[in-house]
Design a protein around this motif. Structure first.
Motif, PDB file in Angstrom:
ATOM      1  N   ALA A  33      -3.957   4.601  -4.685  1.00 37.66           N
ATOM      2  CA  ALA A  33      -4.047   6.039  -4.927  1.00 37.66           C
ATOM      3  C   ALA A  33      -2.973   6.852  -4.214  1.00 37.66           C
ATOM      4  O   ALA A  33      -2.468   7.839  -4.754  1.00 37.66           O
ATOM      5  CB  ALA A  33      -5.429   6.548  -4.504  1.00 37.66           C
ATOM      6  N   VAL A  34      -2.619   6.456  -2.986  1.00 36.50           N
ATOM      7  CA  VAL A  34      -1.673   7.245  -2.188  1.00 36.50           C
ATOM      8  C   VAL A  34      -0.248   6.862  -2.583  1.00 36.50           C
ATOM      9  O   VAL A  34       0.100   5.677  -2.632  1.00 36.50           O
ATOM     10  CB  VAL A  34      -1.890   7.010  -0.688  1.00 36.50           C
ATOM     11  N   GLU A  35       0.552   7.867  -2.877  1.00 37.87           N
ATOM     12  CA  GLU A  35       1.932   7.631  -3.299  1.00 37.87           C
ATOM     13  C   GLU A  35       2.916   8.296  -2.343  1.00 37.87           C
ATOM     14  O   GLU A  35       2.645   9.371  -1.799  1.00 37.87           O
ATOM     15  CB  GLU A  35       2.164   8.151  -4.726  1.00 37.87           C
ATOM     16  N   VAL A  36       4.041   7.636  -2.150  1.00 37.43           N
ATOM     17  CA  VAL A  36       5.182   8.206  -1.431  1.00 37.43           C
ATOM     18  C   VAL A  36       6.379   8.064  -2.354  1.00 37.43           C
ATOM     19  O   VAL A  36       6.711   6.956  -2.792  1.00 37.43           O
ATOM     20  CB  VAL A  36       5.445   7.479  -0.099  1.00 37.43           C
ATOM     21  N   GLU A  37       6.986   9.203  -2.686  1.00 38.31           N
ATOM     22  CA  GLU A  37       8.102   9.226  -3.629  1.00 38.31           C
ATOM     23  C   GLU A  37       7.720   8.530  -4.943  1.00 38.31           C
ATOM     24  O   GLU A  37       8.456   7.730  -5.509  1.00 38.31           O
ATOM     25  CB  GLU A  37       9.353   8.582  -3.010  1.00 38.31           C
ATOM     26  N   ARG A  38       6.513   8.844  -5.421  1.00 38.28           N
ATOM     27  CA  ARG A  38       5.984   8.405  -6.724  1.00 38.28           C
ATOM     28  C   ARG A  38       5.736   6.904  -6.815  1.00 38.28           C
ATOM     29  O   ARG A  38       5.629   6.357  -7.914  1.00 38.28           O
ATOM     30  CB  ARG A  38       6.898   8.865  -7.869  1.00 38.28           C
ATOM     31  N   LYS A  39       5.664   6.239  -5.687  1.00 40.70           N
ATOM     32  CA  LYS A  39       5.302   4.827  -5.673  1.00 40.70           C
ATOM     33  C   LYS A  39       4.064   4.644  -4.800  1.00 40.70           C
ATOM     34  O   LYS A  39       3.974   5.230  -3.718  1.00 40.70           O
ATOM     35  CB  LYS A  39       6.457   3.967  -5.150  1.00 40.70           C
ATOM     36  N   SER A  40       3.114   3.829  -5.276  1.00 42.61           N
ATOM     37  CA  SER A  40       1.918   3.585  -4.488  1.00 42.61           C
ATOM     38  C   SER A  40       2.276   2.766  -3.253  1.00 42.61           C
ATOM     39  O   SER A  40       3.331   2.125  -3.178  1.00 42.61           O
ATOM     40  CB  SER A  40       0.876   2.844  -5.322  1.00 42.61           C
ATOM     41  N   LEU A  41       1.376   2.759  -2.279  1.00 42.42           N
ATOM     42  CA  LEU A  41       1.608   1.969  -1.067  1.00 42.42           C
ATOM     43  C   LEU A  41       1.709   0.481  -1.410  1.00 42.42           C
ATOM     44  O   LEU A  41       2.496  -0.250  -0.791  1.00 42.42           O
ATOM     45  CB  LEU A  41       0.489   2.210  -0.055  1.00 42.42           C
ATOM     46  N   ASP A  43       2.907  -0.721  -4.270  1.00 37.83           N
ATOM     47  CA  ASP A  43       4.246  -0.870  -4.859  1.00 37.83           C
ATOM     48  C   ASP A  43       5.310  -0.973  -3.763  1.00 37.83           C
ATOM     49  O   ASP A  43       6.235  -1.788  -3.854  1.00 37.83           O
ATOM     50  CB  ASP A  43       4.569   0.326  -5.766  1.00 37.83           C
ATOM     51  N   LEU A  44       5.182  -0.140  -2.731  1.00 37.17           N
ATOM     52  CA  LEU A  44       6.162  -0.149  -1.642  1.00 37.17           C
ATOM     53  C   LEU A  44       6.079  -1.443  -0.839  1.00 37.17           C
ATOM     54  O   LEU A  44       7.102  -1.964  -0.384  1.00 37.17           O
ATOM     55  CB  LEU A  44       5.945   1.057  -0.731  1.00 37.17           C
ATOM     56  N   THR A  45       4.859  -1.975  -0.667  1.00 36.92           N
ATOM     57  CA  THR A  45       4.699  -3.260   0.022  1.00 36.92           C
ATOM     58  C   THR A  45       5.403  -4.368  -0.754  1.00 36.92           C
ATOM     59  O   THR A  45       6.101  -5.207  -0.169  1.00 36.92           O
ATOM     60  CB  THR A  45       3.206  -3.595   0.179  1.00 36.92           C
ATOM     61  N   LEU A  46       5.221  -4.387  -2.076  1.00 43.99           N
ATOM     62  CA  LEU A  46       5.856  -5.411  -2.904  1.00 43.99           C
ATOM     63  C   LEU A  46       7.371  -5.255  -2.912  1.00 43.99           C
ATOM     64  O   LEU A  46       8.103  -6.246  -2.972  1.00 43.99           O
ATOM     65  CB  LEU A  46       5.291  -5.351  -4.323  1.00 43.99           C
ATOM     66  N   PHE A 120       2.949   2.092   5.414  1.00 45.14           N
ATOM     67  CA  PHE A 120       4.209   2.697   4.999  1.00 45.14           C
ATOM     68  C   PHE A 120       5.289   2.337   6.016  1.00 45.14           C
ATOM     69  O   PHE A 120       5.118   2.575   7.216  1.00 45.14           O
ATOM     70  CB  PHE A 120       4.080   4.220   4.901  1.00 45.14           C
ATOM     71  N   VAL A 121       6.368   1.752   5.534  1.00 48.66           N
ATOM     72  CA  VAL A 121       7.512   1.359   6.366  1.00 48.66           C
ATOM     73  C   VAL A 121       8.760   1.928   5.706  1.00 48.66           C
ATOM     74  O   VAL A 121       9.084   1.571   4.573  1.00 48.66           O
ATOM     75  CB  VAL A 121       7.626  -0.175   6.484  1.00 48.66           C
ATOM     76  N   SER A 122       9.441   2.818   6.397  1.00 50.90           N
ATOM     77  CA  SER A 122      10.598   3.472   5.774  1.00 50.90           C
ATOM     78  C   SER A 122      11.887   2.687   5.958  1.00 50.90           C
ATOM     79  O   SER A 122      12.816   2.823   5.166  1.00 50.90           O
ATOM     80  CB  SER A 122      10.776   4.884   6.345  1.00 50.90           C
ATOM     81  N   ASP A 123      11.982   1.851   7.000  1.00 46.69           N
ATOM     82  CA  ASP A 123      13.217   1.112   7.283  1.00 46.69           C
ATOM     83  C   ASP A 123      13.024  -0.351   6.881  1.00 46.69           C
ATOM     84  O   ASP A 123      12.646  -1.199   7.687  1.00 46.69           O
ATOM     85  CB  ASP A 123      13.566   1.217   8.765  1.00 46.69           C
ATOM     86  N   ALA A 124      13.305  -0.658   5.610  1.00 43.36           N
ATOM     87  CA  ALA A 124      13.082  -2.007   5.091  1.00 43.36           C
ATOM     88  C   ALA A 124      14.006  -3.024   5.759  1.00 43.36           C
ATOM     89  O   ALA A 124      13.626  -4.186   5.934  1.00 43.36           O
ATOM     90  CB  ALA A 124      13.292  -2.021   3.579  1.00 43.36           C
ATOM     91  N   GLY A 125      15.196  -2.605   6.159  1.00 40.71           N
ATOM     92  CA  GLY A 125      16.135  -3.528   6.799  1.00 40.71           C
ATOM     93  C   GLY A 125      15.628  -4.000   8.155  1.00 40.71           C
ATOM     94  O   GLY A 125      15.653  -5.202   8.446  1.00 40.71           O
ATOM     95  N   LYS A 126      15.176  -3.070   8.996  1.00 36.68           N
ATOM     96  CA  LYS A 126      14.628  -3.447  10.307  1.00 36.68           C
ATOM     97  C   LYS A 126      13.385  -4.300  10.146  1.00 36.68           C
ATOM     98  O   LYS A 126      13.153  -5.250  10.902  1.00 36.68           O
ATOM     99  CB  LYS A 126      14.299  -2.200  11.128  1.00 36.68           C
TER     100      LYS A 126
END
Length: 506
Positions: A33-41, A43-46, A120-126
């Motif tokens: 349900a929760v989205e950040v920049e139109r992607k669900s959490l 989706d961002l995990t994947l 939610f993790v904003s720095d995928a590289g780290k």
């Protein structure tokens, strides 16, 4: 060990996220349900999984009622893998034991990267670099946890006290102890002492994980081993044997194993991270204006400071207020001070006691074939907006207590009604009599949209008898209600008694 680790991400997709009500609900929790920049959490995990080196496949662990949403997310992300279905919630120890035993059957040296799906993790590289460091340590039979470097004083998380640094593994350290969620004063002391947050992100070989559960929690291991041995497979869905799994104790992996095991390491992660455990945390991932106000959707702030508004469906005007949170959904509105935002969970408990349907379902409900959304409802009728994905179809079904009218507003519908099959185009309609066997399909390449008007003595979603279903769903026991149920009140519905929840059966 210099060999490249074989990574199998294990994504935990259960849980209700009650602190984010009314957006997160039992049938549609925060990872969807929760989205950040139109992607669900989720989706961002994947997406973070796609950024890891050495991943060949993924294993998602979820409940029966979320399986199609998880499958669709995996497909959209291009992440290959399978879905392990828990017949009931039993906390993280049985879930991770099941994943470990499942993976260890073929690749015991595979390194599991265990990820909650609602972070939610904003720095995928780290993040990828920290996972890589942890995977190298896991190859040496350590159970590794990521320790989040605190960015503020918080009593919302458990803490980890690092012990001696492990040679040849950078800043990785042996875990000295796991600490319960402290009060604010104690949290300040722990942070000054170098403690880190426990995020529940783990890296461990599948064989090692299974062995450690057997060592420290043999009752869990034995029950789950039987559940894995009795798995039934339906395409990408792997269903654990219910009776065996239900006999396992319900306990977290921290209590069952990690607090008892000496060979547990912590790898620090100093990038941005949040479990989005409250609306205040959700506000923090959105950019603030000059007055500290943040929003998602259409918001207008006037003479207001430090407010957050979630209002994707309508304009929300906040005038002359400070430090408040407003969350608007089609059927429920939350207004609270930021000071009280952590008490939303208490309100959810009260709504559960009152048997409010707003606790379980949104007005718009997801199905494997698309969605349906309630528009209007009266004593003997209700109106829904239905969307069907290209190529998808509803079950072949009939009803004991209602008839239906369908009006196509976009796309082309293929309708089965009794012995006849025909097409409906935009602005065309048809009637499904009470008791008629019927099916709705979308044969086109664009989304089908239609309006459904139901009329009858009982309009509950459980008045469905399935004759055939391409998604393998079956009507629940008692779904074909007897005539005596016709007078059942429609104002409330009891929330489901499992963590996954139950919605309509269409």
């Amino acid at each position: 060990m210099n060999t490249k680790p074989y990574l199998v991400p294990v994504v935990l997709c259960g849980g209700a996220g009650t602190r984010l009500w009314p957006l997160s609900r039992q049938a549609f929790p925060k990872q969807f349900a929760v989205e950040v920049e139109r992607k669900s959490l989720l989706d961002l995990t994947l997406a973070r999984i796609n950024g890891l080196d050495g991943v060949a496949s993924c294993l998602a662990v979820t409940g029966e009622d979320y399986r199609f949403m998880v499958a669709e997310a995996l497909h959209n992300a291009g992440v290959p893998g399978s879905i392990l279905l828990e017949p009931m919630a039993r906390n993280t120890a049985p879930a991770l034991c099941a994943a470990a035993l499942q993976i260890a059957q073929t690749t015991p040296d595979a390194v599991m990267v265990i990820l909650p799906s609602d972070h939610f993790v904003s720095d995928a590289g780290k993040f990828a670099a920290a996972i890589s460091d942890a995977a190298k340590l896991a190859q040496e039979d350590w159970w590794v946890t990521l320790g989040i470097r605190p960015t503020k004083t918080s009593s919302a998380y458990g803490y980890i006290e690092p012990g001696p640094v492990i040679a040849d593994h950078g800043s990785a350290a042996r875990v000295s102890q796991f600490l319960e969620k402290p009060d604010v004063k104690k949290a300040e002391e722990l942070i000054r002492a170098g403690c880190v947050w426990n995020a529940g992100i783990f890296v461990v070989k599948a064989g090692t994980a299974a062995d450690l559960v057997a060592k420290h929690a043999p009752d869990i291991h034995d029950a789950v081993q039987q559940a894995v041995a009795g798995i039934t497979v339906d395409n990408e869905f792997h269903r654990l044997q219910p009776e065996a799994f239900s006999s396992s104790p319900s306990i977290s992996i921290d209590y069952a194993v990690l607090e008892k095991e000496p060979e547990v390491a912590v790898v620090p992660y100093d990038g941005d991270w949040s479990d989005l455990g409250s609306w205040d945390a959700v506000a923090g991932v959105h950019e603030a204006d000059d007055d500290g106000n943040r929003s998602e959707g259409d918001a207008w702030f006037s003479s207001s400071q430090n407010c957050f508004v979630h209002s994707p469906g309508k304009l929300a005007v906040v005038l002359g207020l400070q430090d408040i949170v407003v969350v608007d959904t089609p059927d429920a509105l939350l207004v609270t001070s930021r000071e009280q935002v952590e008490q939303v969970k208490t309100v959810v408990d009260d709504l559960r006691t009152a048997e409010r349907s707003e606790l379980t379902d949104h007005r718009k409900v997801a199905r494997p074939w698309g969605t349906f959304e309630g528009i209007d409802r009266g004593d003997r009728y209700q109106v829904k907006r239905i969307t069907v994905k290209p190529g998808a179809q509803l079950s072949l079904q009939y009803h004991h207590h209602r008839a239906e009218h369908w009006i196509v507003v976009k796309g082309v519908a293929k309708v089965t009604r009794g012995d006849e099959t025909f097409l409906l185009r935009e602005n065309e309609s048809t009637y499904i009599p009470l008791g008629a066997v019927h099916r709705l399909e979308n044969p086109g390449k664009t989304t089908l949209e239609l309006i459904e008007v139901q009329s009858g003595s009982y309009l509950g979603e459980d008045d469905i008898v399935r004759v055939e279903d391409v998604y393998g769903r079956e009507a629940e026991p008692g779904s074909a209600k007897p005539a005596s149920s016709a007078a059942k009140p429609q104002g409330k519905s009891k929330p489901a008694q499992t963590s996954a929840g139950k919605g309509g059966q269409k």
